[in-house]
Design a protein around this motif. Structure first.
Motif, short mmCIF file in Angstrom:
data_model
loop_
_atom_site.label_atom_id
_atom_site.label_comp_id
_atom_site.label_asym_id
_atom_site.label_seq_id
_atom_site.Cartn_x
_atom_site.Cartn_y
_atom_site.Cartn_z
N ALA A 186 -38.70 -38.15 25.49
CA ALA A 186 -38.34 -36.80 24.74
C ALA A 186 -39.07 -35.68 25.18
O ALA A 186 -37.93 -34.26 24.69
CB ALA A 186 -39.03 -37.50 22.76
N LEU A 187 -40.23 -35.69 25.66
CA LEU A 187 -41.35 -34.62 26.30
C LEU A 187 -39.77 -33.69 27.22
O LEU A 187 -39.52 -32.24 27.40
CB LEU A 187 -42.16 -34.91 26.97
N GLU A 188 -39.49 -34.59 27.96
CA GLU A 188 -38.52 -34.29 29.26
C GLU A 188 -36.98 -33.81 28.71
O GLU A 188 -36.41 -32.12 29.31
CB GLU A 188 -38.30 -35.57 30.47
N LEU A 189 -36.91 -34.45 27.72
CA LEU A 189 -35.04 -33.80 27.29
C LEU A 189 -35.72 -32.49 26.50
O LEU A 189 -34.09 -32.38 26.06
CB LEU A 189 -34.17 -35.75 25.81
N LYS A 190 -36.32 -32.28 25.46
CA LYS A 190 -36.28 -31.14 24.20
C LYS A 190 -35.81 -30.06 25.13
O LYS A 190 -35.38 -28.99 24.41
CB LYS A 190 -38.04 -31.09 24.35
N ASP A 191 -35.99 -29.85 26.35
CA ASP A 191 -35.21 -28.19 26.89
C ASP A 191 -33.51 -27.87 27.27
O ASP A 191 -33.22 -27.64 27.82
CB ASP A 191 -36.27 -28.06 28.01
N LEU A 192 -33.37 -29.82 27.21
CA LEU A 192 -31.51 -29.76 27.37
C LEU A 192 -31.15 -29.10 26.51
O LEU A 192 -31.28 -29.03 25.79
CB LEU A 192 -31.74 -30.92 27.95
N ASN A 193 -29.94 -28.86 26.90
CA ASN A 193 -28.99 -28.70 25.69
C ASN A 193 -28.56 -29.85 24.83
O ASN A 193 -28.68 -31.31 25.53
CB ASN A 193 -27.86 -27.80 26.48
N VAL A 194 -27.50 -29.57 23.90
CA VAL A 194 -27.89 -30.57 23.04
C VAL A 194 -26.25 -31.87 23.15
O VAL A 194 -26.76 -33.14 23.52
CB VAL A 194 -26.80 -30.26 21.96
#
Length: 160
Positions: free
Chosen positions: A136-144
Motif C-alpha cells: 500500500a505504501l509503494e502504491l500510494k503515489d501511483l495514479n488510479v
C-alpha cells in the motif's frame, strides 16, 4: 506396526520424536540412518530435535521404510504428521476448486486448525498484513488507473 501413535493428528515436532522412538527400537544410530537416506550425517538428529520441521514426503517414506514400517502403513502414518503425496495434495486442490464458497470457507478454517499451528498461523497472518501495508505504501503515489491494473493482476494471481 512397530509403534502405535497416540492420536490421529500429530505435529511436525512429533514426527521427529516418532522417528527417534522407531530408531531406538531398531537400534540404529542417527548418523547411520542419515547416511542411508542420502542426507548429511546430522540430518536425522536435526529432525528429531525439531531443527528440521518438514521433511519432504519421499525422504519421510525412506526413513520409515528403513525403520521397518510396512508399505501399507507408511502413507497413513505420514498423514498423521501432515505429510502428503503430491498426488493427494493435487486432488485436494482440485476438490477445493469445485466446492461452493461456503464449503471453501469451512475448508480454510479446517486448514487453519489442522495444518497450521496457531503460532505459525498468527505469524503468517502478521507477515501478510505487513506485506499488504508495504504494498500500500509503494502504491500510494501511483495514479488510479495503474493501481486498478495492479489490483487486477493480484486478483488473477490469487484466483489461479
Amino acid at each position: 506396526m512397530i509403534l502405535e501413535m497416540e492420536s490421529n493428528r500429530m505435529t511436525s515436532d512429533d514426527f521427529g520424536k516418532y522417528i527417534k522412538a522407531l530408531r531406538k527400537v531398531r537400534r540404529m544410530n542417527s548418523t547411520k540412518l542419515s547416511k542411508l537416506i542420502g542426507k548429511s550425517s546430522a540430518y536425522i538428529s536435526h529432525l528429531e530435535n525439531g531443527r528440521y520441521k518438514n521433511p519432504d514426503y519421499e525422504t519421510a517414506c525412506r526413513i520409515l521404510k528403513l525403520l521397518g514400517v510396512s508399505e501399507e502403513e507408511i502413507e497413513p502414518q505420514l498423514r498423521k504428521f501432515h505429510l502428503y503425496t503430491s498426488e493427494y495434495l493435487t486432488s485436494e486442490i482440485e476438490n477445493f476448486k469445485t466446492q461452493p464458497i461456503q464449503l471453501k470457507r469451512k475448508a480454510c478454517d479446517k486448514i487453519k486448525i489442522d495444518y497450521i499451528k496457531q503460532d505459525d498461523y498468527l505469524d503468517l497472518m502478521s507477515k501478510i498484513q505487513q506485506d499488504a501495508k508495504d504494498i500500500a505504501l509503494e502504491l500510494k503515489d501511483l495514479n488510479v488507473a495503474t493501481k486498478k491494473y495492479l489490483i487486477e493482476i493480484l486478483q488473477q494471481q490469487i484466483n489461479s
